[in-house]
Scaffold this motif. Sequence first.
Motif, PDB file in Angstrom:
ATOM      1  N   THR A   9      46.203  60.254  48.823  1.00 10.09           N
ATOM      2  CA  THR A   9      47.411  60.728  49.251  1.00 10.09           C
ATOM      3  C   THR A   9      48.274  60.272  49.473  1.00 10.09           C
ATOM      4  OG1 THR A   9      45.705  63.063  49.763  1.00 10.09           O
ATOM      5  CG2 THR A   9      48.226  63.344  50.634  1.00 10.09           C
ATOM      6  N   LYS A  10      49.770  60.157  49.837  1.00  7.01           N
ATOM      7  CA  LYS A  10      50.255  59.637  49.910  1.00  7.01           C
ATOM      8  C   LYS A  10      51.507  60.489  50.347  1.00  7.01           C
ATOM      9  CE  LYS A  10      54.781  57.213  48.124  1.00  7.01           C
ATOM     10  NZ  LYS A  10      55.672  56.350  46.874  1.00  7.01           N
ATOM     11  N   LEU A  11      51.337  59.920  51.737  1.00 12.37           N
ATOM     12  CA  LEU A  11      52.608  60.594  52.775  1.00 12.37           C
ATOM     13  C   LEU A  11      53.473  60.498  52.918  1.00 12.37           C
ATOM     14  CD1 LEU A  11      52.216  62.692  54.921  1.00 12.37           C
ATOM     15  CD2 LEU A  11      51.676  60.962  56.532  1.00 12.37           C
ATOM     16  N   ILE A  12      54.477  60.582  52.374  1.00 10.96           N
ATOM     17  CA  ILE A  12      56.077  60.512  53.012  1.00 10.96           C
ATOM     18  C   ILE A  12      56.817  61.067  54.155  1.00 10.96           C
ATOM     19  CG2 ILE A  12      58.720  60.487  52.078  1.00 10.96           C
ATOM     20  CD1 ILE A  12      57.001  60.547  48.968  1.00 10.96           C
ATOM     21  N   THR A  30      47.209  64.703  46.145  1.00 11.65           N
ATOM     22  CA  THR A  30      48.462  63.714  45.612  1.00 11.65           C
ATOM     23  C   THR A  30      49.712  63.010  46.568  1.00 11.65           C
ATOM     24  OG1 THR A  30      48.318  63.877  43.150  1.00 11.65           O
ATOM     25  CG2 THR A  30      49.750  62.311  43.763  1.00 11.65           C
ATOM     26  N   GLU A  31      50.318  64.303  47.073  1.00  8.70           N
ATOM     27  CA  GLU A  31      51.626  63.324  47.416  1.00  8.70           C
ATOM     28  C   GLU A  31      52.180  64.698  49.145  1.00  8.70           C
ATOM     29  OE1 GLU A  31      54.615  61.313  46.017  1.00  8.70           O
ATOM     30  OE2 GLU A  31      55.302  62.885  46.818  1.00  8.70           O
ATOM     31  N   MET A  32      52.061  64.173  50.040  1.00  6.02           N
ATOM     32  CA  MET A  32      52.604  65.567  50.995  1.00  6.02           C
ATOM     33  C   MET A  32      54.029  64.654  52.084  1.00  6.02           C
ATOM     34  SD  MET A  32      49.069  66.310  52.750  1.00  6.02           S
ATOM     35  CE  MET A  32      49.605  67.743  53.245  1.00  6.02           C
ATOM     36  N   THR A  33      54.795  65.149  51.828  1.00  8.58           N
ATOM     37  CA  THR A  33      55.727  64.962  53.030  1.00  8.58           C
ATOM     38  C   THR A  33      55.668  65.299  53.832  1.00  8.58           C
ATOM     39  OG1 THR A  33      57.336  64.817  50.616  1.00  8.58           O
ATOM     40  CG2 THR A  33      58.150  64.900  53.276  1.00  8.58           C
ATOM     41  N   ALA A  34      56.452  65.361  55.366  1.00 11.10           N
ATOM     42  CA  ALA A  34      56.565  65.638  56.645  1.00 11.10           C
ATOM     43  C   ALA A  34      57.467  65.218  57.435  1.00 11.10           C
ATOM     44  CB  ALA A  34      54.939  65.196  57.133  1.00 11.10           C
ATOM     45  N   GLU A  68      52.348  63.962  66.464  1.00 10.52           N
ATOM     46  CA  GLU A  68      53.394  63.145  66.602  1.00 10.52           C
ATOM     47  C   GLU A  68      54.165  62.368  65.316  1.00 10.52           C
ATOM     48  OE1 GLU A  68      52.011  63.095  71.294  1.00 10.52           O
ATOM     49  OE2 GLU A  68      52.815  61.440  70.074  1.00 10.52           O
ATOM     50  N   LEU A  69      54.015  62.158  64.433  1.00  9.58           N
ATOM     51  CA  LEU A  69      54.684  61.786  63.101  1.00  9.58           C
ATOM     52  C   LEU A  69      55.525  60.331  63.809  1.00  9.58           C
ATOM     53  CD1 LEU A  69      54.091  63.845  60.344  1.00  9.58           C
ATOM     54  CD2 LEU A  69      52.751  62.806  60.590  1.00  9.58           C
ATOM     55  N   GLN A  70      55.166  59.021  63.360  1.00 13.21           N
ATOM     56  CA  GLN A  70      56.570  57.920  62.724  1.00 13.21           C
ATOM     57  C   GLN A  70      56.636  57.510  61.507  1.00 13.21           C
ATOM     58  OE1 GLN A  70      54.342  54.914  65.759  1.00 13.21           O
ATOM     59  NE2 GLN A  70      54.596  57.148  67.354  1.00 13.21           N
ATOM     60  N   MET A  71      57.882  56.937  61.560  1.00 18.75           N
ATOM     61  CA  MET A  71      57.454  56.134  60.504  1.00 18.75           C
ATOM     62  C   MET A  71      57.120  55.603  59.817  1.00 18.75           C
ATOM     63  SD  MET A  71      60.287  58.237  59.287  1.00 18.75           S
ATOM     64  CE  MET A  71      61.101  57.151  57.952  1.00 18.75           C
ATOM     65  N   LYS A  72      56.429  54.951  59.991  1.00 19.09           N
ATOM     66  CA  LYS A  72      55.229  53.870  60.286  1.00 19.09           C
ATOM     67  C   LYS A  72      53.629  54.282  59.885  1.00 19.09           C
ATOM     68  CE  LYS A  72      52.820  53.352  64.817  1.00 19.09           C
ATOM     69  NZ  LYS A  72      52.011  52.737  65.335  1.00 19.09           N
ATOM     70  N   ASP A  73      53.989  55.777  59.399  1.00 19.26           N
ATOM     71  CA  ASP A  73      52.272  56.632  59.256  1.00 19.26           C
ATOM     72  C   ASP A  73      53.053  57.077  58.217  1.00 19.26           C
ATOM     73  OD1 ASP A  73      52.847  58.597  62.320  1.00 19.26           O
ATOM     74  OD2 ASP A  73      51.835  55.975  61.975  1.00 19.26           O
ATOM     75  N   SER A  74      54.548  56.173  57.584  1.00 18.35           N
ATOM     76  CA  SER A  74      54.116  57.072  56.067  1.00 18.35           C
ATOM     77  C   SER A  74      53.249  55.540  55.629  1.00 18.35           C
ATOM     78  CB  SER A  74      56.024  56.780  55.455  1.00 18.35           C
ATOM     79  OG  SER A  74      56.600  56.799  56.066  1.00 18.35           O
ATOM     80  N   ALA A  75      52.322  56.200  54.136  1.00 19.03           N
ATOM     81  CA  ALA A  75      51.183  54.988  53.762  1.00 19.03           C
ATOM     82  C   ALA A  75      50.530  56.471  52.767  1.00 19.03           C
ATOM     83  CB  ALA A  75      50.420  54.974  54.996  1.00 19.03           C
ATOM     84  N   SER A  76      49.441  55.380  52.035  1.00 16.52           N
ATOM     85  CA  SER A  76      48.428  56.332  51.028  1.00 16.52           C
ATOM     86  C   SER A  76      46.995  56.745  52.305  1.00 16.52           C
ATOM     87  CB  SER A  76      48.243  56.039  50.584  1.00 16.52           C
ATOM     88  OG  SER A  76      48.918  56.658  49.098  1.00 16.52           O
ATOM     89  N   TYR A  77      46.466  57.826  52.344  1.00 15.96           N
ATOM     90  CA  TYR A  77      45.811  58.230  53.019  1.00 15.96           C
ATOM     91  C   TYR A  77      44.223  58.384  52.519  1.00 15.96           C
ATOM     92  CZ  TYR A  77      48.543  58.265  56.419  1.00 15.96           C
ATOM     93  OH  TYR A  77      49.497  57.619  58.174  1.00 15.96           O
ATOM     94  N   LEU A  78      43.454  57.463  52.173  1.00 18.63           N
ATOM     95  CA  LEU A  78      42.240  57.959  51.058  1.00 18.63           C
ATOM     96  C   LEU A  78      40.937  58.767  52.074  1.00 18.63           C
ATOM     97  CD1 LEU A  78      42.183  54.319  49.411  1.00 18.63           C
ATOM     98  CD2 LEU A  78      43.753  55.505  49.603  1.00 18.63           C
ATOM     99  N   CYS A  79      40.374  58.798  51.320  1.00 13.61           N
ATOM    100  CA  CYS A  79      39.327  60.105  52.446  1.00 13.61           C
ATOM    101  C   CYS A  79      37.875  59.268  51.268  1.00 13.61           C
ATOM    102  CB  CYS A  79      39.216  61.087  51.437  1.00 13.61           C
ATOM    103  SG  CYS A  79      37.598  62.271  51.741  1.00 13.61           S
ATOM    104  N   ALA A  80      37.052  58.704  51.720  1.00 15.08           N
ATOM    105  CA  ALA A  80      35.465  58.141  50.836  1.00 15.08           C
ATOM    106  C   ALA A  80      34.138  58.557  51.711  1.00 15.08           C
ATOM    107  CB  ALA A  80      35.330  57.047  50.945  1.00 15.08           C
ATOM    108  N   VAL A  81      33.546  58.827  50.553  1.00 16.23           N
ATOM    109  CA  VAL A  81      32.008  59.662  51.735  1.00 16.23           C
ATOM    110  C   VAL A  81      31.031  59.181  51.068  1.00 16.23           C
ATOM    111  CG1 VAL A  81      30.119  61.592  49.722  1.00 16.23           C
ATOM    112  CG2 VAL A  81      32.875  62.354  50.758  1.00 16.23           C
ATOM    113  N   PHE A  82      30.322  58.498  51.578  1.00 13.25           N
ATOM    114  CA  PHE A  82      28.933  58.213  51.336  1.00 13.25           C
ATOM    115  C   PHE A  82      27.693  58.740  50.408  1.00 13.25           C
ATOM    116  CE2 PHE A  82      28.920  53.915  52.808  1.00 13.25           C
ATOM    117  CZ  PHE A  82      28.850  53.773  54.186  1.00 13.25           C
ATOM    118  N   ASP A  83      26.757  59.043  50.004  1.00 14.17           N
ATOM    119  CA  ASP A  83      26.353  59.486  48.713  1.00 14.17           C
ATOM    120  C   ASP A  83      24.812  59.605  49.412  1.00 14.17           C
ATOM    121  OD1 ASP A  83      26.515  58.615  45.356  1.00 14.17           O
ATOM    122  OD2 ASP A  83      25.629  57.846  47.512  1.00 14.17           O
ATOM    123  N   SER A  84      23.723  59.594  48.492  1.00 12.97           N
ATOM    124  CA  SER A  84      22.054  59.924  48.778  1.00 12.97           C
ATOM    125  C   SER A  84      22.372  58.839  48.957  1.00 12.97           C
ATOM    126  CB  SER A  84      22.519  60.885  48.172  1.00 12.97           C
ATOM    127  OG  SER A  84      22.009  60.569  46.887  1.00 12.97           O
TER     128      SER A  84
END
Lengths: 114, 109
Positions: free
Chosen positions: B103-106, B8-12, B77-93
């Motif tokens: 995933t919300k990245l702080i 759900t959330e990660m901090t770096a 090389e994380l930058q402050m502007k990388d603070s965002a949510s990252y969405l994973c999506a899959v094409f099914d059959s």
Amino acid sequence: DAGITQSPRHKVTETGTPVTLRCHQTENHRYMYWYRQDPGHGLRLIHYSYGVKDTDKGEVSDGYSVSRSKTEDFLLTLESATSSQTSVYFCAIKTSGSDTGELFFGEGSRLTVL
Amino acid sequence: GQNIDQPTEMTATEGAIVQINCTYQTSGFNGLFWYQQHAGEAPTFLSYNVLDGLEEKGRFSSFLSRSKGYSYLLLKELQMKDSASYLCAVFDSNYQLIWGAGTKLIIKP
């Protein structure tokens, strides 16, 4: 920039009123989609279109209808809005020339149903 | 049912490296996407994997293992502007896109 605009960007309405959201594209792409995004959920597909007058249901289509009378416009209508339809709505297109099939999204329409 | 799991959330820390994992159980597989979404904005496409292995694109890399139903997005090389949510999506059959909740990245200075 895939040339997608959504309107309105923000709307507050009351339960039981009809609402129409508009998605407009400028590049004649065939596939258009309506998603809703809610906290704790992934993007959920409401309806999609694969051409003028060709539409199909997604996983959360109950309470929603769509129309596509011309290539550039895809309308999402809530016939009688309910509080459970409070959400952020995103329109997306699949560009014709893409090898991967990625989607390009509009800016979103935030709908609040009181 | 079909399911995609992400933290759900990660901090770096700024300047560091972070790995965001995604596991999926879908009816078939025809490709996996990563999208970035800044707060209040639309998702934007980051990467696509359909074959096993690592795809590198600047500071971002995405890995796929189809046999394990697993992918990760690696941000260097994380930058402050990388603070965002990252969405994973899959094409099914059926080439329907199944989305994770994101995933919300702080990023902290």
